[in-house]
Design a protein around this motif. Structure first.
Motif, PDB file in Angstrom:
ATOM      1  N   ARG A 250       0.903  -1.333  -0.284  1.00  0.00           N
ATOM      2  CA  ARG A 250      -0.266   0.085  -0.082  1.00  0.00           C
ATOM      3  C   ARG A 250       1.105   1.358   0.701  1.00  0.00           C
ATOM      4  O   ARG A 250       0.869   2.113  -0.008  1.00  0.00           O
ATOM      5  N   GLN A 251       1.810   1.462  -0.761  1.00  0.00           N
ATOM      6  CA  GLN A 251       2.492   2.626  -1.043  1.00  0.00           C
ATOM      7  C   GLN A 251       2.398   3.749  -1.470  1.00  0.00           C
ATOM      8  O   GLN A 251       2.145   4.912  -1.188  1.00  0.00           O
ATOM      9  N   ASP A 252       0.667   2.839  -2.407  1.00  0.00           N
ATOM     10  CA  ASP A 252       0.450   4.381  -3.057  1.00  0.00           C
ATOM     11  C   ASP A 252      -0.654   4.919  -1.835  1.00  0.00           C
ATOM     12  O   ASP A 252      -0.670   6.313  -1.802  1.00  0.00           O
ATOM     13  N   TYR A 253      -1.341   4.764  -0.696  1.00  0.00           N
ATOM     14  CA  TYR A 253      -1.900   5.064  -0.102  1.00  0.00           C
ATOM     15  C   TYR A 253      -0.464   5.955   1.497  1.00  0.00           C
ATOM     16  O   TYR A 253      -0.486   6.761   2.057  1.00  0.00           O
ATOM     17  N   TYR A 254      -0.007   4.885   1.885  1.00  0.00           N
ATOM     18  CA  TYR A 254       1.364   5.453   3.253  1.00  0.00           C
ATOM     19  C   TYR A 254       2.081   6.265   2.403  1.00  0.00           C
ATOM     20  O   TYR A 254       3.030   7.133   3.308  1.00  0.00           O
ATOM     21  N   GLN A 255       2.511   6.701   1.280  1.00  0.00           N
ATOM     22  CA  GLN A 255       3.827   7.369   0.512  1.00  0.00           C
ATOM     23  C   GLN A 255       4.570   7.351   1.196  1.00  0.00           C
ATOM     24  O   GLN A 255       5.632   8.376   1.108  1.00  0.00           O
TER      25      GLN A 255
END
Ligand code: KIV
Ligand code: ZN
Length: 386
Positions: A250-255
């Motif tokens: 969930r890199q997209d979410y946690y940046q």
């Protein structure tokens, strides 16, 4: 994209698991594997606790070349001295000083007033800073501490020279939103001209350790603390492999990303499980035996058409060879046919497959685990006894 540091405390908090007692040699082997896994710091033990604890921290410090090594100390000078001695030869030494800040711990365990606790923080963090460049401070039971006092305690530690501020959820009491707000509050209010890195340290008493740790990252934490397989006191610590994989998926979410070498995850988990004697539950997220197993017909059919239908994590990502499609009473024709082919019976006719599938269903109603031997026996026209 922010880079989140990982501190592993499997050898300190993890060893507080009832019944777990790593030998010095096992600790060194785990430490080496953790370095390979890519953690930035390892809490190798509590050197003042026993001669063996001291020896293990010393040996790990002398072995690791890339990873920071830290040792735990109460706010007591002799504990800090023990860490300093044990880490004499460490390439990147750190010290972790803690004292409790919650009303119940201060009154009953420490028998100290809040002012005495603040004075102790100033005295011992300053002392630690006189021996170490990098000092971590933990207000134990932070999540049951009064917020204004917690801020005072953290500010005292920062003023005395701490770089890392760890906010332990010692008894696994907090919730994701509450913990997120605690990090936001502290980070917004702390006064410092140096960079201060905050970290979550979660226990799993209410089953929220992973969610809480990720919420702390959202709240601004730059390092996370936990153990492999979630070993630790009572219900354990947060399982670091879950946090590492959640950040990746969930890199997209946690940046945010980390330096964790994810395909070493399974090997790391296996080693800790073997040496701790604590088996990994089959349904454990990320590394459990069933994490990449699909048994129902609908799921098997989907996965055979495209694994992404039911797999958000590829087995290869965490170092598992491949997924599995165990056959059971809910399995469908697609997976059954795949198994027949895999076992070398690809030339079996369509009609025979139909009747074999019917026999397989009857057997699966009676037998829990359908093995390759069962399928071979079916094809050979016999059945294997339960
Ligand atoms: O859970 C806890 O509070 C701890 C501290 C010693 C950091 O492990
Ligand atoms: Zn802990």
């Amino acid at each position: 994209m922010r880079k989140i540091e990982f501190l592993d405390t499997s050898l300190r908090d993890g060893e507080q698991t009832p019944g777990v007692n790593f030998s010095i040699n096992e600790k060194v082997m785990i430490a080496k594997q953790l370095e390979k896994w890519g953690i930035s710091a390892i809490e190798a033990g509590f050197p003042a606790a026993s001669p063996d604890s001291f020896e293990a921290v010393k040996l790990i410090a002398e072995t690791l070349t890339k990873t920071a090594v830290t040792g735990l100390a109460r706010a007591v000078k002799s504990d800090i001295d023990a860490v300093s001695k044990a880490l004499k030869n460490a390439k990147f030494p750190q010290v972790h000083v803690f004292i409790a800040t919650s009303p119940i711990h201060m009154a009953y365990k420490l028998k100290k007033s809040p002012d005495e606790v603040l004075a102790s923080i100033t005295e011992h963090v300053s002392y630690a800073r006189s021996l170490f460049d990098v000092v971590e401070f933990s207000p134990e039971d932070a999540t049951r501490s009064e917020k204004p006092f917690l801020l005072k305690a953290v500010q005292a530690a920062v003023d005395a020279g701490a770089t890392y501020i760890n906010i332990p959820d010692t008894v696994g009491f907090t919730t994701p939103t509450e913990y997120y707000e605690t990090f936001k509050f502290l980070i917004e209010h702390i006064i410092s001209d140096r960079e201060i890195i905050f970290s979550p340290h979660c226990h799993d008493d209410l089953g929220m350790a992973t969610a809480n740790t990720l919420a702390a990252i959202e709240g601004g934490a730059g390092r996370v603390e936990g153990t492999i397989n979630g070993i630790g006191e009572r219900a354990g610590n947060v399982a670091l492999e879950e946090v590492a994989v959640a950040l990746q998926i969930r890199q997209d979410y946690y940046q945010a990303t980390s330096d964790i070498v994810l395909n070493e995850t399974f090997a790391t988990s296996e080693l800790v499980s073997r040496f701790s004697g604590i088996p990994v539950p089959k349904n454990k997220a990320v590394i459990g035996g069933n994490a990449f197993a699909h048994e129902s017909g609908i799921h098997q059919d989907g996965v055979l058409k495209n694994p992404e239908t039911y797999e958000i994590i590829t087995p290869e990502l965490v170092g598992v060879k491949k997924n599995s499609l165990p056959l059971g009473k809910l399995s469908g024709r697609h997976a059954f046919n795949e198994k027949i082919n895999e076992l070398g019976f690809a030339d079996v006719s369509e009609d025979t497959r139909q009747s074999l599938f019917a026999k397989f269903k009857t057997l699966a109603d009676k037998k829990h685990d359908i093995t390759d031997a069962d399928i071979r026996a079916l094809v050979a026209g016999t059945t294997v006894e339960n």
